[in-house]
Design a protein around this motif. Structure first.
Motif, short mmCIF file in Angstrom:
data_model
loop_
_atom_site.label_atom_id
_atom_site.label_comp_id
_atom_site.label_asym_id
_atom_site.label_seq_id
_atom_site.Cartn_x
_atom_site.Cartn_y
_atom_site.Cartn_z
N GLN A 190 0.80 -1.22 0.00
CA GLN A 190 0.00 0.00 0.00
C GLN A 190 0.84 1.27 0.00
O GLN A 190 0.35 2.34 0.35
CB GLN A 190 -0.95 -0.01 1.20
CG GLN A 190 -2.04 -1.04 1.10
CD GLN A 190 -2.90 -0.87 -0.14
OE1 GLN A 190 -3.13 0.26 -0.61
NE2 GLN A 190 -3.37 -1.97 -0.70
N GLY A 191 2.09 1.15 -0.37
CA GLY A 191 2.88 2.34 -0.67
C GLY A 191 3.80 2.84 0.40
O GLY A 191 4.55 3.80 0.17
N VAL A 192 3.77 2.26 1.61
CA VAL A 192 4.73 2.67 2.63
C VAL A 192 5.98 1.83 2.39
O VAL A 192 6.13 0.74 2.91
CB VAL A 192 4.19 2.44 4.06
CG1 VAL A 192 5.20 2.95 5.08
CG2 VAL A 192 2.85 3.12 4.22
N SER A 193 6.86 2.36 1.59
CA SER A 193 8.01 1.57 1.14
C SER A 193 9.22 2.46 0.96
O SER A 193 9.10 3.67 0.74
CB SER A 193 7.68 0.87 -0.19
OG SER A 193 8.78 0.16 -0.69
N ILE A 194 10.39 1.86 1.10
CA ILE A 194 11.62 2.57 0.78
C ILE A 194 11.60 2.91 -0.71
O ILE A 194 11.37 2.04 -1.54
CB ILE A 194 12.85 1.70 1.11
CG1 ILE A 194 12.89 1.39 2.61
CG2 ILE A 194 14.13 2.38 0.66
CD1 ILE A 194 13.94 0.38 2.99
N VAL A 195 11.82 4.19 -1.03
CA VAL A 195 11.79 4.59 -2.43
C VAL A 195 13.10 5.22 -2.88
O VAL A 195 13.31 5.41 -4.08
CB VAL A 195 10.63 5.58 -2.72
CG1 VAL A 195 9.30 4.92 -2.50
CG2 VAL A 195 10.76 6.83 -1.84
#
Length: 408
Positions: free
Chosen positions: A129-134
């Motif tokens: 859901q997008g809470v990720s290391i980018v």
């Protein structure tokens, strides 16, 4: 800042009231496992404090959402945190799932493969859901920031969250230990994220990392009164895994919301703080986790099999009291995390070189080493004194019938 304080207060109060309720219910219905050989406590104690902590954290997020809806004029910037309709709900659902699994483990002792599978599922939900290391500040044309494959960073995110959850869970063996360490670590991390956002985005002080950190601080404050030695309530796997999940999520979310390369600082180190500080505040849990895995693999056991070789057990065996061992953990967490925070604050806010912070960190480490090893020196002195006393007694007291003083 007043909203952050309010969220911490809500989390603390709800957790405290919930902890009392859970403690009484646990005693009434005997919701506690038998005492194990590796346990330090000597009386049956409910382990469901993590449920109260989750309720407190959930209440704080609910208040934050209501404030963003009701008083949007004053807290318009807070809407950024809830702009993605799936991100925060995914975190809270993942937290609920890990608490449910932790409660099941506290009551029925699940096998390690089931627990590990559950941890990967909740970590995967957060990354999905997008809470990720980018991004990582390890070189690249855009201010020292390099962006990689989404699959690569999603995988890295999942493994990071699982690692931190287990590291926190591994040190949960003494009254007040995890709650106090998490309180210090999240307090330092909150200050870092708050100051960094001020520097990189002076018109918006709100971000997901700061909110997660401050509500975890509140939950730990509310839980500690019942968990302080002698503890009446343990957070159990539900609480330790919950704290680890949220700490890792807070650290991961920084990379997606803050570009440390935008800092106009003449030193490279501050750009690496988003990577270094999460590991710094978790230095003791991660060290204990690493040593436990190596120890168990060398013995031919599962890395998740329980034993009595954790750092807190070793501190007790060295001669530290229960409270003394806990305070040693607090000291190491505070010195390392605050030292790294000062390495960011000094050059950015005061123009002081980072090496001054590292010098203070080194001095703190020396002091802590002395305090940590002090019982060994005291035991050697007592042992030498006992040997000397025995020798003097033997030389001055005649033995009957001409036998040696030891009777042989």
């Amino acid at each position: 800042m007043r909203l952050f304080l309010m969220l911490a207060l809500v989390s603390a109060l709800v957790t405290f009231v919930g902890s009392i309720a859970v403690w009484k219910l646990g005693l009434k219905y005997k919701l506690y496992p038998k005492i194990r050989d590796r346990d330090v406590h000597t009386r049956p104690t409910p382990r469901l404090g993590g449920v109260a902590m989750f309720v407190g954290i959930l209440a704080a997020f609910g208040v934050a959402w209501l404030v963003s809806m009701i008083d949007s004029a004053t807290f318009a910037q807070l809407e950024i945190v809830f702009a993605d309709p799936f991100q925060v709900p995914a975190i809270l659902i993942a937290a609920l799932l890990i608490v449910v699994m932790g409660v099941a483990d506290d009551l029925w002792d699940l096998d390690w493969m089931t627990k590990l599978a559950g941890q990967f599922i909740v970590a995967g939900l957060i990354a999905w859901q997008g809470v990720s290391i980018v991004s990582l500040p390890i070189g690249g044309p855009d201010g020292g920031i390099i962006v990689g494959s989404s699959w690569l960073f999603a995988t890295l995110t999942v493994f990071t969250i699982v690692l931190v959850m287990n590291a926190i869970n591994f040190i949960d063996g003494l009254d007040g230990l995890v709650a106090g360490v998490a309180l210090i670590a999240n307090g330092v991390f909150f200050l870092y994220t708050y100051l960094l956002v001020q520097k990189t985005s002076p018109f918006n002080y709100f971000n997901l990392a700061s909110i997660i950190a401050v509500v975890v601080v509140g939950a730990c404050i509310g839980f500690l009164p019942l968990n302080w030695h002698p503890a009446r309530l343990f957070m159990g796997d539900a609480g330790a895994l919950l704290v680890g999940l949220l700490m890792a999520t807070s650290a991961v979310s920084v990379t997606g919301q803050i570009n440390p390369g935008s800092l106009e600082v003449g030193e490279l180190f501050p750009a690496f703080i988003p990577i270094i500080l999460p590991f710094a505040v978790l230095i003791v849990p991660l060290l204990d986790f690493g040593l436990a895995v190596v120890r168990r693999l060398r013995a031919g056991k599962s890395p998740f099999s329980a034993d009595r070789g954790h750092l807190h057990h070793r501190l007790l065996d060295m001669g530290h009291s229960h409270l003394g061992a806990v305070l040693v953990f607090y000291g190491w967490t505070a010195v390392v995390s605050v030292g790294c925070l000062l390495a960011f604050v000094f050059p950015v806010y005061f123009g002081i070189p980072s090496w001054v912070a590292f010098a203070l960190l080194a001095a703190g480490v020396v002091v802590l080493l002395v305090l940590t090893l002090a019982p060994l020196g005291r035991r050697r002195r007592l042992g030498a004194a006992a040997d000397l006393g025995a020798g003097e007694s033997g030389s001055e007291t005649p033995s009957p019938a001409g036998l040696p003083a030891d009777g042989r």
